[in-house]
Design a protein around this motif. Structure first.
Motif, PDB file in Angstrom:
ATOM      1  N   ALA A 132       0.870  -1.192   0.000  1.00  0.00           N
ATOM      2  CA  ALA A 132       0.000   0.000   0.000  1.00  0.00           C
ATOM      3  C   ALA A 132       0.900   1.233   0.000  1.00  0.00           C
ATOM      4  CB  ALA A 132      -0.905  -0.029   1.234  1.00  0.00           C
ATOM      5  N   GLY A 133       0.306   2.413   0.195  1.00  0.00           N
ATOM      6  CA  GLY A 133       1.158   3.599   0.225  1.00  0.00           C
ATOM      7  C   GLY A 133       0.392   4.872   0.013  1.00  0.00           C
ATOM      8  N   CYS A 134       1.093   5.895  -0.458  1.00  0.00           N
ATOM      9  CA  CYS A 134       0.478   7.209  -0.657  1.00  0.00           C
ATOM     10  C   CYS A 134       1.041   7.853  -1.916  1.00  0.00           C
ATOM     11  CB  CYS A 134       0.724   8.117   0.549  1.00  0.00           C
ATOM     12  SG  CYS A 134       2.436   8.192   1.088  1.00  0.00           S
ATOM     13  N   ALA A 152       5.020   6.740  -2.251  1.00  0.00           N
ATOM     14  CA  ALA A 152       5.769   6.023  -1.213  1.00  0.00           C
ATOM     15  C   ALA A 152       5.039   4.716  -0.951  1.00  0.00           C
ATOM     16  CB  ALA A 152       5.844   6.849   0.057  1.00  0.00           C
ATOM     17  N   ARG A 153       5.820   3.619  -0.866  1.00  0.00           N
ATOM     18  CA  ARG A 153       5.243   2.292  -0.688  1.00  0.00           C
ATOM     19  C   ARG A 153       5.472   1.769   0.713  1.00  0.00           C
ATOM     20  NH1 ARG A 153       4.473   2.248  -5.517  1.00  0.00           N
ATOM     21  NH2 ARG A 153       4.607   0.965  -7.288  1.00  0.00           N
ATOM     22  N   VAL A 154       4.502   1.020   1.248  1.00  0.00           N
ATOM     23  CA  VAL A 154       4.679   0.339   2.528  1.00  0.00           C
ATOM     24  C   VAL A 154       4.196  -1.098   2.361  1.00  0.00           C
ATOM     25  CG1 VAL A 154       4.256   2.495   3.789  1.00  0.00           C
ATOM     26  CG2 VAL A 154       2.403   0.831   3.536  1.00  0.00           C
ATOM     27  N   PRO A 155       4.749  -2.037   3.136  1.00  0.00           N
ATOM     28  CA  PRO A 155       4.233  -3.402   3.104  1.00  0.00           C
ATOM     29  C   PRO A 155       2.928  -3.469   3.901  1.00  0.00           C
ATOM     30  CG  PRO A 155       5.952  -3.232   4.747  1.00  0.00           C
ATOM     31  CD  PRO A 155       5.873  -1.888   4.080  1.00  0.00           C
ATOM     32  N   VAL A 156       2.039  -4.369   3.489  1.00  0.00           N
ATOM     33  CA  VAL A 156       0.857  -4.678   4.302  1.00  0.00           C
ATOM     34  C   VAL A 156       1.234  -5.878   5.159  1.00  0.00           C
ATOM     35  CG1 VAL A 156      -1.544  -5.461   4.268  1.00  0.00           C
ATOM     36  CG2 VAL A 156      -0.739  -3.797   2.570  1.00  0.00           C
ATOM     37  N   MET A 157       0.989  -5.777   6.476  1.00  0.00           N
ATOM     38  CA  MET A 157       1.342  -6.869   7.376  1.00  0.00           C
ATOM     39  C   MET A 157       0.130  -7.782   7.591  1.00  0.00           C
ATOM     40  SD  MET A 157       4.426  -5.851   8.035  1.00  0.00           S
ATOM     41  CE  MET A 157       5.486  -4.399   8.312  1.00  0.00           C
ATOM     42  N   THR A 164      -3.877   0.364  11.625  1.00  0.00           N
ATOM     43  CA  THR A 164      -2.418   0.121  11.650  1.00  0.00           C
ATOM     44  C   THR A 164      -1.817   0.412  10.279  1.00  0.00           C
ATOM     45  OG1 THR A 164      -2.796  -2.239  11.162  1.00  0.00           O
ATOM     46  CG2 THR A 164      -2.581  -1.599  13.502  1.00  0.00           C
ATOM     47  N   LEU A 165      -2.562   0.107   9.247  1.00  0.00           N
ATOM     48  CA  LEU A 165      -2.055   0.403   7.895  1.00  0.00           C
ATOM     49  C   LEU A 165      -2.026   1.919   7.669  1.00  0.00           C
ATOM     50  CD1 LEU A 165      -1.018  -0.435   5.156  1.00  0.00           C
ATOM     51  CD2 LEU A 165      -3.395  -0.886   4.463  1.00  0.00           C
ATOM     52  N   VAL A 169       1.204   4.195   6.610  1.00  0.00           N
ATOM     53  CA  VAL A 169       1.182   5.047   5.415  1.00  0.00           C
ATOM     54  C   VAL A 169       1.417   6.513   5.802  1.00  0.00           C
ATOM     55  CG1 VAL A 169      -0.264   5.924   3.534  1.00  0.00           C
ATOM     56  CG2 VAL A 169      -0.269   3.480   4.079  1.00  0.00           C
ATOM     57  N   LEU A 170       0.829   6.918   6.919  1.00  0.00           N
ATOM     58  CA  LEU A 170       0.961   8.320   7.348  1.00  0.00           C
ATOM     59  C   LEU A 170       2.426   8.688   7.605  1.00  0.00           C
ATOM     60  CD1 LEU A 170      -0.929  10.767   7.845  1.00  0.00           C
ATOM     61  CD2 LEU A 170      -0.975  10.110  10.267  1.00  0.00           C
TER      62      LEU A 170
END
Ligand code: GRF
Length: 200
Positions: A132-134, A152-157, A164-165, A169-170
Protein backbone atom coordinates in the motif's frame (compact mmCIF):
# COMPACT_ATOMS: atom_id res chain seq x y z
CA UNK A 1 7.86 30.83 -3.07
CA UNK A 2 4.64 31.20 -1.04
CA UNK A 3 2.82 28.00 -0.03
CA UNK A 4 -0.80 27.87 1.17
CA UNK A 5 -1.92 24.69 2.92
CA UNK A 6 -5.58 23.60 3.06
CA UNK A 7 -6.66 21.15 5.74
CA UNK A 8 -9.73 19.79 7.47
CA UNK A 9 -8.31 18.02 10.50
CA UNK A 10 -5.33 17.68 12.82
CA UNK A 11 -2.83 18.83 10.24
CA UNK A 12 0.01 16.32 10.68
CA UNK A 13 0.83 16.69 6.98
CA UNK A 14 0.67 20.48 7.31
CA UNK A 15 3.04 20.30 10.28
CA UNK A 16 5.60 18.30 8.30
CA UNK A 17 5.32 20.61 5.29
CA UNK A 18 5.73 23.69 7.49
CA UNK A 19 8.74 22.27 9.31
CA UNK A 20 10.37 21.35 5.98
CA UNK A 21 10.25 24.98 4.78
CA UNK A 22 13.25 26.34 6.71
CA UNK A 23 16.79 27.49 6.01
CA UNK A 24 17.64 27.64 2.31
CA UNK A 25 14.35 25.96 1.28
CA UNK A 26 12.96 28.27 -1.45
CA UNK A 27 9.42 28.22 0.00
CA UNK A 28 7.68 29.46 3.13
CA UNK A 29 4.11 28.88 4.37
CA UNK A 30 1.91 31.92 3.68
CA UNK A 31 -1.49 30.58 4.88
CA UNK A 32 -3.12 27.62 6.57
CA UNK A 33 -6.79 27.52 5.56
CA UNK A 34 -9.55 25.17 6.69
CA UNK A 35 -13.22 24.42 5.96
CA UNK A 36 -13.62 23.71 9.69
CA UNK A 37 -13.02 26.58 12.17
CA UNK A 38 -12.36 23.92 14.85
CA UNK A 39 -9.72 22.03 12.85
CA UNK A 40 -6.80 21.16 15.13
CA UNK A 41 -4.33 22.13 12.43
CA UNK A 42 -5.42 25.78 12.66
CA UNK A 43 -4.31 26.09 16.28
CA UNK A 44 -0.99 24.39 15.52
CA UNK A 45 -0.35 26.82 12.67
CA UNK A 46 -1.32 29.82 14.84
CA UNK A 47 1.08 28.61 17.56
CA UNK A 48 3.83 28.70 14.93
CA UNK A 49 2.94 32.25 13.91
CA UNK A 50 1.50 31.24 10.52
CA UNK A 51 -1.40 33.20 8.99
CA UNK A 52 -4.60 31.15 9.27
CA UNK A 53 -8.19 31.42 8.05
CA UNK A 54 -11.30 29.26 8.17
CA UNK A 55 -14.45 29.20 6.08
CA UNK A 56 -17.03 26.83 7.55
CA UNK A 57 -18.56 24.93 4.62
CA UNK A 58 -21.69 23.92 6.52
CA UNK A 59 -23.69 27.21 6.24
CA UNK A 60 -23.33 26.96 2.45
CA UNK A 61 -25.16 23.62 2.27
CA UNK A 62 -25.04 22.25 -1.26
CA UNK A 63 -23.93 25.56 -2.77
CA UNK A 64 -20.34 24.57 -3.55
CA UNK A 65 -19.78 27.66 -5.69
CA UNK A 66 -20.72 29.99 -2.84
CA UNK A 67 -18.48 28.13 -0.39
CA UNK A 68 -15.58 28.25 -2.85
CA UNK A 69 -16.15 31.96 -3.50
CA UNK A 70 -15.78 32.55 0.25
CA UNK A 71 -12.78 30.22 0.46
CA UNK A 72 -11.08 32.05 -2.42
CA UNK A 73 -11.00 35.39 -0.60
CA UNK A 74 -8.36 34.61 2.07
CA UNK A 75 -6.62 32.29 -0.41
CA UNK A 76 -6.19 35.00 -3.08
CA UNK A 77 -5.20 37.52 -0.40
CA UNK A 78 -2.33 35.23 0.63
CA UNK A 79 -0.93 35.32 -2.94
CA UNK A 80 0.24 31.68 -2.93
CA UNK A 81 2.53 30.29 -5.63
CA UNK A 82 1.61 26.74 -4.59
CA UNK A 83 -1.42 25.30 -2.80
CA UNK A 84 -1.04 22.03 -0.88
CA UNK A 85 -4.21 20.11 -0.01
CA UNK A 86 -3.24 18.19 3.11
CA UNK A 87 -6.05 16.21 4.64
CA UNK A 88 -8.54 18.59 3.01
CA UNK A 89 -11.82 16.70 2.86
CA UNK A 90 -13.99 18.81 0.54
CA UNK A 91 -14.34 18.08 -3.19
CA UNK A 92 -13.40 21.16 -5.23
CA UNK A 93 -15.19 22.18 -8.43
CA UNK A 94 -13.48 22.40 -11.81
CA UNK A 95 -13.82 26.22 -11.71
CA UNK A 96 -11.94 26.49 -8.41
CA UNK A 97 -9.25 24.09 -9.62
CA UNK A 98 -8.92 25.96 -12.93
CA UNK A 99 -7.89 29.16 -11.10
CA UNK A 100 -4.93 27.30 -9.52
CA UNK A 101 -4.19 24.92 -12.42
CA UNK A 102 -0.67 23.56 -12.31
CA UNK A 103 -0.10 25.05 -8.84
CA UNK A 104 -2.24 22.79 -6.60
CA UNK A 105 -1.05 19.51 -5.07
CA UNK A 106 -2.81 16.83 -3.05
CA UNK A 107 -1.73 13.85 -1.02
CA UNK A 108 -3.88 10.74 -1.21
CA UNK A 109 -3.39 7.68 1.03
CA UNK A 110 -3.19 5.02 -1.70
CA UNK A 111 -0.94 4.01 -4.60
CA UNK A 112 -2.95 5.80 -7.30
CA UNK A 113 -4.50 4.99 -9.69
CA UNK A 114 -5.66 2.30 -7.24
CA UNK A 115 -8.25 3.22 -4.59
CA UNK A 116 -9.33 6.72 -5.55
CA UNK A 117 -11.81 8.21 -3.07
CA UNK A 118 -12.36 7.31 0.55
CA UNK A 119 -11.66 4.38 2.91
CA UNK A 120 -8.53 3.48 0.96
CA UNK A 121 -6.91 1.30 3.63
CA UNK A 122 -9.98 -0.83 4.33
CA UNK A 123 -10.44 -1.35 0.57
CA UNK A 124 -6.80 -2.34 0.09
CA UNK A 125 -7.01 -4.82 2.97
CA UNK A 126 -10.30 -6.24 1.69
CA UNK A 127 -8.64 -6.73 -1.71
CA UNK A 128 -5.78 -8.65 -0.10
CA UNK A 129 -3.12 -6.17 -1.21
CA UNK A 130 0.40 -6.98 0.02
CA UNK A 131 1.58 -3.42 -0.65
CA UNK A 132 0.00 0.00 0.00
CA UNK A 133 1.16 3.60 0.22
CA UNK A 134 0.48 7.21 -0.66
CA UNK A 135 0.62 9.47 -3.67
CA UNK A 136 1.22 13.20 -4.22
CA UNK A 137 -0.35 14.43 -7.44
CA UNK A 138 -1.30 17.66 -9.19
CA UNK A 139 -4.98 18.44 -8.70
CA UNK A 140 -7.26 18.31 -11.76
CA UNK A 141 -11.08 18.26 -11.80
CA UNK A 142 -11.25 14.45 -11.82
CA UNK A 143 -10.98 13.25 -8.21
CA UNK A 144 -7.53 11.89 -7.22
CA UNK A 145 -6.49 11.68 -10.87
CA UNK A 146 -3.89 14.33 -11.77
CA UNK A 147 -0.26 13.79 -12.84
CA UNK A 148 1.59 11.80 -10.19
CA UNK A 149 4.56 13.67 -8.65
CA UNK A 150 5.61 11.06 -6.10
CA UNK A 151 4.69 7.82 -4.38
CA UNK A 152 5.77 6.02 -1.21
CA UNK A 153 5.24 2.29 -0.69
CA UNK A 154 4.68 0.34 2.53
CA UNK A 155 4.23 -3.40 3.10
CA UNK A 156 0.86 -4.68 4.30
CA UNK A 157 1.34 -6.87 7.38
CA UNK A 158 -0.65 -10.03 8.10
CA UNK A 159 -2.31 -8.58 11.21
CA UNK A 160 -2.97 -5.12 9.76
CA UNK A 161 -6.31 -3.44 10.23
CA UNK A 162 -7.20 -0.11 8.59
CA UNK A 163 -5.84 1.84 11.57
CA UNK A 164 -2.42 0.12 11.65
CA UNK A 165 -2.06 0.40 7.89
CA UNK A 166 -3.14 4.07 7.98
CA UNK A 167 -0.51 4.80 10.62
CA UNK A 168 2.25 3.16 8.54
CA UNK A 169 1.18 5.05 5.42
CA UNK A 170 0.96 8.32 7.35
CA UNK A 171 4.62 8.07 8.39
CA UNK A 172 5.47 7.93 4.69
CA UNK A 173 3.09 10.79 3.84
CA UNK A 174 5.05 12.91 6.26
CA UNK A 175 8.23 12.23 4.30
CA UNK A 176 6.84 12.13 0.76
CA UNK A 177 4.92 15.42 0.74
CA UNK A 178 7.84 17.63 1.86
CA UNK A 179 10.14 15.93 -0.66
CA UNK A 180 7.67 16.46 -3.51
CA UNK A 181 6.98 20.08 -2.50
CA UNK A 182 10.71 20.81 -2.48
CA UNK A 183 11.14 19.44 -6.01
CA UNK A 184 7.97 21.17 -7.15
CA UNK A 185 9.06 24.66 -6.05
CA UNK A 186 12.38 24.06 -7.83
CA UNK A 187 10.35 23.25 -10.98
CA UNK A 188 11.70 19.68 -10.86
CA UNK A 189 8.90 17.33 -11.92
CA UNK A 190 10.91 14.09 -11.82
CA UNK A 191 8.85 11.58 -9.81
CA UNK A 192 9.81 11.06 -6.15
CA UNK A 193 9.79 7.40 -5.08
CA UNK A 194 10.17 6.15 -1.52
CA UNK A 195 10.14 2.67 0.01
CA UNK A 196 9.69 1.26 3.48
CA UNK A 197 11.25 1.59 6.05
CA UNK A 198 11.69 5.39 6.23
CA UNK A 199 15.36 6.39 6.11
CA UNK A 200 15.47 9.04 8.83
C1 GRF B 1 -5.01 11.27 6.80
O1 GRF B 1 -5.95 10.22 6.66
C2 GRF B 1 -4.08 11.27 5.64
O2 GRF B 1 -3.90 9.97 5.13
C3 GRF B 1 -4.79 12.12 4.62
O3 GRF B 1 -5.51 13.09 5.36
C4 GRF B 1 -5.78 12.56 6.67
C5 GRF B 1 -5.45 13.53 7.77
O4 GRF B 1 -4.17 14.02 7.58
N1 GRF B 1 -3.84 12.75 3.75
P1 GRF B 1 -3.59 15.22 8.54
O5 GRF B 1 -3.07 14.55 9.80
O6 GRF B 1 -4.75 16.16 8.87
O7 GRF B 1 -2.52 15.84 7.73
Amino acid sequence: KRVAILLSGGGSNMACLVHSMTGDHPARPCLVLSNDPEAGGLKRARDWGIETAAVDHRPFGKDRAAFEAALSEPLRAARPDVICLAGFMRILTADFIAEWKGRMLNIHPSLLPKYRGLHTHARALDAGETEAGCTVHEVIPDLDAGPILGQARVPVMQDDDPATLAARVLTMEHRLYPAVLHSFVLDDRSPVSMDWPPQD
